[in-house]
Design a protein around this motif. Sequence first.
Motif, mmCIF file in Angstrom:
data_model
loop_
_atom_site.group_PDB
_atom_site.id
_atom_site.type_symbol
_atom_site.label_atom_id
_atom_site.label_comp_id
_atom_site.label_asym_id
_atom_site.label_seq_id
_atom_site.Cartn_x
_atom_site.Cartn_y
_atom_site.Cartn_z
ATOM 1 N N ASP A 85 88.455 42.918 64.362
ATOM 2 C CA ASP A 85 88.978 44.313 64.976
ATOM 3 C C ASP A 85 89.711 45.301 63.915
ATOM 4 N N PRO A 86 89.967 46.235 64.275
ATOM 5 C CA PRO A 86 90.541 47.315 63.303
ATOM 6 C C PRO A 86 91.977 46.708 62.728
ATOM 7 N N ARG A 114 84.780 53.524 66.135
ATOM 8 C CA ARG A 114 85.212 52.812 64.998
ATOM 9 C C ARG A 114 84.562 51.326 64.951
ATOM 10 N N ARG A 115 84.427 50.739 63.735
ATOM 11 C CA ARG A 115 84.082 49.513 63.514
ATOM 12 C C ARG A 115 84.534 49.006 62.072
ATOM 13 N N ARG A 116 84.581 47.647 62.248
ATOM 14 C CA ARG A 116 85.221 46.900 60.914
ATOM 15 C C ARG A 116 84.589 45.782 60.806
ATOM 16 N N PHE A 117 84.414 45.307 59.335
ATOM 17 C CA PHE A 117 83.666 44.062 58.977
ATOM 18 C C PHE A 117 84.300 43.504 58.087
ATOM 19 N N LEU A 128 84.609 51.685 58.963
ATOM 20 C CA LEU A 128 83.764 52.840 59.308
ATOM 21 C C LEU A 128 84.575 53.443 60.521
ATOM 22 N N ALA A 129 84.708 54.985 60.470
ATOM 23 C CA ALA A 129 85.187 55.703 61.418
ATOM 24 C C ALA A 129 84.469 56.906 61.720
ATOM 25 N N LEU A 130 83.988 57.417 62.938
ATOM 26 C CA LEU A 130 83.192 58.603 62.887
ATOM 27 C C LEU A 130 84.007 59.427 64.358
#
Length: 220
Positions: free
Chosen positions: A57-58, A81-84, A102-104
């Motif tokens: 999760d962010p 958004r994605r988080r790893f 990452l955010a777009l």
Amino acid sequence: MLRGLLVAAAALLALTGCATEDDATTLTTAEPLTDAALLTADEVPARDRLTAWRDADPASEAALACQSGPLDALGAETVARRRFVANIAQAPEGDPSASVDLALLQYADVAAAETARQTVADQIEVCSPTLDDIGEAKLVPDSREVLAGDGRVVWMQRDFLASDLCTDCDAVRFHRMGVGVVGSRLLLVSLAEVGGPLQPEGLDSTMEALTIAALGRAGA
């Protein structure tokens, strides 16, 4: 007879919405923004010293550590958004030692996306104060430009003492933060990994590969 056929053809083009070559520059074909425009965990470049990347999760309202405001302050129409995260391979238990964010952000036009890009780029440049109050950053002076497809990202390195891990050690979280535009979309890319006092090897090449992959997906 010929004149009648030409008139009919012109009318058909108007009814079907077909564009002439002269109209092409005024049309846009951008697909609606979804999470599919961001990389998955399997697509994030692997690091030998880390476990496999996994979804998380962010951890913040911002995607980059140097942002002084949340993503929703940037005025985008839509945000994906994605988080790893990953751990040191030799110590896979405990808190993550590395992260990718990452955010777009989708805007109405290229000009609006460029304005937002400049806002975030300025925040990375000075990196003070940050939204999450993570302390003073060491400002690494150089920057790198990455081009892929129709997009461009410039990233900079900003390092923070990893005080969340320990307060009496030399652990450092080495951050690389990129911001760029793909069409009318703003792309934010972050790679952070704990080391110290020396920086883990290969972070520059990992960031470049990550950014190229993210640009390719964002513009697809």
